[in-house]
Design a protein around this motif. Structure first.
Motif, PDB file in Angstrom:
ATOM      1  N   ASP A  58    -105.733  14.378 -34.596  1.00  9.89           N
ATOM      2  CA  ASP A  58    -104.920  15.216 -35.097  1.00  9.89           C
ATOM      3  C   ASP A  58    -105.788  16.005 -36.519  1.00  9.89           C
ATOM      4  N   PHE A  59    -105.042  16.491 -37.226  1.00  6.31           N
ATOM      5  CA  PHE A  59    -105.149  17.645 -37.987  1.00  6.31           C
ATOM      6  C   PHE A  59    -104.054  17.749 -39.145  1.00  6.31           C
ATOM      7  N   GLY A  60    -104.047  17.798 -39.792  1.00 10.80           N
ATOM      8  CA  GLY A  60    -103.257  18.105 -41.068  1.00 10.80           C
ATOM      9  C   GLY A  60    -103.942  18.796 -41.738  1.00 10.80           C
ATOM     10  N   ARG A  61    -102.936  19.942 -42.945  1.00  6.09           N
ATOM     11  CA  ARG A  61    -102.953  20.819 -43.653  1.00  6.09           C
ATOM     12  C   ARG A  61    -103.505  20.342 -45.198  1.00  6.09           C
ATOM     13  N   PHE A  62    -103.930  20.242 -46.146  1.00  5.24           N
ATOM     14  CA  PHE A  62    -103.606  20.115 -48.052  1.00  5.24           C
ATOM     15  C   PHE A  62    -102.907  21.342 -48.457  1.00  5.24           C
ATOM     16  N   VAL A  63    -102.272  21.071 -49.081  1.00  7.37           N
ATOM     17  CA  VAL A  63    -101.942  22.481 -50.416  1.00  7.37           C
ATOM     18  C   VAL A  63    -101.589  21.548 -51.267  1.00  7.37           C
ATOM     19  N   GLU A  64    -101.728  22.750 -52.084  1.00  8.16           N
ATOM     20  CA  GLU A  64    -101.694  22.361 -53.691  1.00  8.16           C
ATOM     21  C   GLU A  64    -100.899  23.623 -54.588  1.00  8.16           C
ATOM     22  N   ILE A  65     -99.563  23.043 -54.379  1.00 11.54           N
ATOM     23  CA  ILE A  65     -98.456  24.411 -54.949  1.00 11.54           C
ATOM     24  C   ILE A  65     -98.546  24.052 -57.353  1.00 11.54           C
ATOM     25  N   ILE A  66     -99.025  25.488 -57.047  1.00  6.94           N
ATOM     26  CA  ILE A  66     -99.362  25.742 -58.590  1.00  6.94           C
ATOM     27  C   ILE A  66     -98.544  26.969 -59.192  1.00  6.94           C
ATOM     28  N   ASP A  67     -98.121  27.924 -57.507  1.00  9.95           N
ATOM     29  CA  ASP A  67     -97.476  29.113 -58.212  1.00  9.95           C
ATOM     30  C   ASP A  67     -96.084  29.926 -56.844  1.00  9.95           C
ATOM     31  N   ALA A  68     -95.677  30.770 -56.950  1.00  7.21           N
ATOM     32  CA  ALA A  68     -94.646  31.214 -55.617  1.00  7.21           C
ATOM     33  C   ALA A  68     -95.926  31.432 -54.826  1.00  7.21           C
ATOM     34  N   ASP A  69     -96.818  31.386 -54.917  1.00 11.99           N
ATOM     35  CA  ASP A  69     -97.170  31.663 -53.073  1.00 11.99           C
ATOM     36  C   ASP A  69     -97.742  30.604 -52.748  1.00 11.99           C
ATOM     37  N   SER A  70     -98.425  30.153 -53.408  1.00 11.42           N
ATOM     38  CA  SER A  70     -99.249  28.171 -52.993  1.00 11.42           C
ATOM     39  C   SER A  70     -97.742  27.819 -52.599  1.00 11.42           C
ATOM     40  N   LEU A  71     -96.565  27.627 -53.263  1.00 13.79           N
ATOM     41  CA  LEU A  71     -95.070  27.332 -52.867  1.00 13.79           C
ATOM     42  C   LEU A  71     -94.613  28.131 -51.219  1.00 13.79           C
ATOM     43  N   GLU A  72     -94.610  29.770 -51.079  1.00  8.77           N
ATOM     44  CA  GLU A  72     -94.893  30.330 -49.904  1.00  8.77           C
ATOM     45  C   GLU A  72     -95.510  29.111 -48.925  1.00  8.77           C
ATOM     46  N   GLU A  73     -97.086  28.714 -49.496  1.00  8.70           N
ATOM     47  CA  GLU A  73     -97.529  28.515 -47.851  1.00  8.70           C
ATOM     48  C   GLU A  73     -97.103  27.390 -47.555  1.00  8.70           C
ATOM     49  N   ALA A  74     -96.874  26.973 -48.575  1.00  7.55           N
ATOM     50  CA  ALA A  74     -96.251  24.998 -48.524  1.00  7.55           C
ATOM     51  C   ALA A  74     -95.702  24.989 -47.732  1.00  7.55           C
ATOM     52  N   CYS A  75     -94.380  25.827 -47.644  1.00 10.44           N
ATOM     53  CA  CYS A  75     -93.550  26.437 -46.734  1.00 10.44           C
ATOM     54  C   CYS A  75     -93.582  26.404 -45.361  1.00 10.44           C
ATOM     55  N   GLU A  76     -94.372  27.896 -45.275  1.00  7.22           N
ATOM     56  CA  GLU A  76     -94.944  27.751 -44.093  1.00  7.22           C
ATOM     57  C   GLU A  76     -95.777  26.848 -42.848  1.00  7.22           C
ATOM     58  N   SER A  77     -96.454  26.378 -44.138  1.00  5.19           N
ATOM     59  CA  SER A  77     -97.130  25.194 -43.362  1.00  5.19           C
ATOM     60  C   SER A  77     -96.463  23.761 -42.482  1.00  5.19           C
ATOM     61  N   ALA A  78     -95.204  23.245 -43.637  1.00  3.70           N
ATOM     62  CA  ALA A  78     -94.376  22.722 -43.285  1.00  3.70           C
ATOM     63  C   ALA A  78     -93.253  22.558 -42.220  1.00  3.70           C
ATOM     64  N   ARG A  79     -92.987  24.169 -41.739  1.00  5.95           N
ATOM     65  CA  ARG A  79     -92.491  24.780 -40.931  1.00  5.95           C
ATOM     66  C   ARG A  79     -93.585  24.456 -38.879  1.00  5.95           C
ATOM     67  N   THR A  80     -94.550  24.628 -39.086  1.00 10.68           N
ATOM     68  CA  THR A  80     -95.422  25.287 -38.170  1.00 10.68           C
ATOM     69  C   THR A  80     -96.430  23.497 -38.363  1.00 10.68           C
ATOM     70  N   GLU A  81     -97.024  22.565 -38.852  1.00 11.97           N
ATOM     71  CA  GLU A  81     -98.033  22.309 -39.209  1.00 11.97           C
ATOM     72  C   GLU A  81     -97.668  20.896 -38.450  1.00 11.97           C
ATOM     73  N   ARG A  82     -98.548  19.808 -37.829  1.00 10.09           N
ATOM     74  CA  ARG A  82     -97.511  18.666 -37.378  1.00 10.09           C
ATOM     75  C   ARG A  82     -98.175  17.489 -38.536  1.00 10.09           C
ATOM     76  N   TRP A  83     -98.317  17.805 -39.423  1.00 14.99           N
ATOM     77  CA  TRP A  83     -98.775  17.223 -40.342  1.00 14.99           C
ATOM     78  C   TRP A  83     -98.913  18.112 -41.974  1.00 14.99           C
ATOM     79  N   SER A  84     -98.475  17.575 -42.930  1.00 14.51           N
ATOM     80  CA  SER A  84     -98.580  19.043 -44.318  1.00 14.51           C
ATOM     81  C   SER A  84     -98.654  17.485 -44.903  1.00 14.51           C
TER      82      SER A  84
END
Length: 366
Positions: free
Chosen positions: A86-112
């Motif tokens: 299994d693979f998951g995605r790491f996201v570091e949230i520091i601004d609006a763009d990385s927050l949107e990246e985290a939201c996308e990961s949460a919607r699509t990835e099995r693990w965030s």
């Protein structure tokens, strides 16, 4: 079920941390070295997180690999190249763009796996809301067990899990305790009132919590650790004063009430930030936080009741009509109008107590 991951990548006492993690039945152990994961039992998820490092060619021995797409490639591509992992995605949230990246990961990835650099929990609220209909799991990195407890409670849903690096022995245990969000149901019983007596002046405690009580909820209070009566909150209308649905006029200061893990506390020792167990007439429970305890001198009334199997219960309350307890079916009973033969709801713990903790020992309470 909240997930608990122990991050051992940067600690030195790895052997002790792993032993504690296994003993406390944490859900996963995280390392950037596969050899750290080899000796773990199958009950613990083996998680590889090679942050800032190249991905090993052979991922055997890892149940889950957390990757940064900028360093390692997308989880979908890696999963195709490594069947069975299994693979998951790491996201570091520091601004609006990385927050949107985290939201996308949460919607699509099995693990965030999410790292929020700022102390505010508003970005986590946004990610949780964005993932409301998703089936994947959100794991949030916490600095300590206190932050983990907060993370588990965000938006009343919380993150699915928390990853934390231990700073000392005992931190893995604290993380596991922070993940316990449910309290067990209690088997309430009907008690028959035998007598009431006006016992003069004394100090009683009103327990004001940070939560609204429902009309069928209160807290269990009793003079003895083996018998308590369900005192109702002030959610029901009263003449001459407004309702205070956060309050239970609980009883004399010597009385016991229940808290986390079945522990008892004296009403006199509760303070802002303490936890008490709210209980409804069906025995369903939840922990609520004490905001304030008001202790004042008032006339007191003693209520003696007995269970069907002959166990005695005593409760001493403020001697006033507006102080009430709960009866079968959620009946609201004014304490000064209780008469022999009336029925009230109660709880009969089987263990004696030592500093509030249940223990099987010889103890007589009168």
């Amino acid at each position: 079920m909240r997930l608990t991951w122990l991050d051992i990548r940067t600690i030195t006492a790895k052997e002790a941390a792993l032993e504690e993690a296994v003993h406390q039945r944490l859900d996963g152990v995280v390392s950037d070295k596969l050899e750290d994961l080899q000796q773990l039992p199958p009950t613990v998820k083996k998680i590889l997180f090679p942050q800032g490092k190249k991905l090993p060619k052979d991922l055997g021995g890892a149940d889950l690999v957390i990757v940064d797409p900028r360093e390692h490639g997308s989880p979908a591509e890696l999963a195709a190249a490594h069947p069975g992992v299994d693979f998951g995605r790491f996201v570091e949230i520091i601004d609006a763009d990385s927050l949107e990246e985290a939201c996308e990961s949460a919607r699509t990835e099995r693990w965030s796996l999410l790292l929020f650099r700022d102390p505010t929990k508003i970005p986590l609220e946004i990610v949780i809301a964005a993932a409301a209909q998703a089936t994947g799991s959100l794991i949030t990195i916490a600095q300590d067990a206190e932050e983990a407890e907060i993370i588990f409670g965000v938006l009343e849903h919380g993150s699915d899990g928390v990853m934390m690096a231990p700073a000392a022995v005992g931190d893995a245990t604290a993380l596991k305790q922070a993940a316990v969000v449910h309290t067990p149901a209690l088997d309430l019983v009907e008690l028959t009132v035998r007598a009431t007596e006006h016992v003069g002046m004394g100090e009683r405690a009103c327990v004001d919590t940070c939560s609204y009580f429902r009309e069928d909820e209160g807290i269990l209070v009793g003079s003895h650790s083996k018998g308590m009566i369900l005192c109702v909150s002030e959610t029901h209308p009263l003449p001459y004063m407004p309702t205070r649905p956060f309050r239970v006029n609980a009883g004399a200061i010597h009385s016991y009430t229940l808290s986390r893990d079945g522990r008892t506390h004296y009403l006199s020792e509760l303070k802002s930030g303490s936890k008490v167990m709210a209980v409804d007439v069906k025995g369903q429970t939840r922990l609520v936080t004490v905001g304030r305890v008001k202790i004042e001198s008032r006339p007191l009334i003693s209520i003696d009741a007995v269970s069907e199997d002959g166990r005695s219960v005593n409760l001493i309350l403020q001697d006033d009509w507006h102080v009430r307890v709960l009866g079968p079916g959620g009946a609201v009973l004014n304490s000064t109008e209780l008469r022999p033969g009336d029925r009230v709801l109660g709880y009969l713990p089987s263990e004696d107590r030592h500093v509030g903790y249940p223990i099987n020992e010889f103890c007589v309470e009168r």
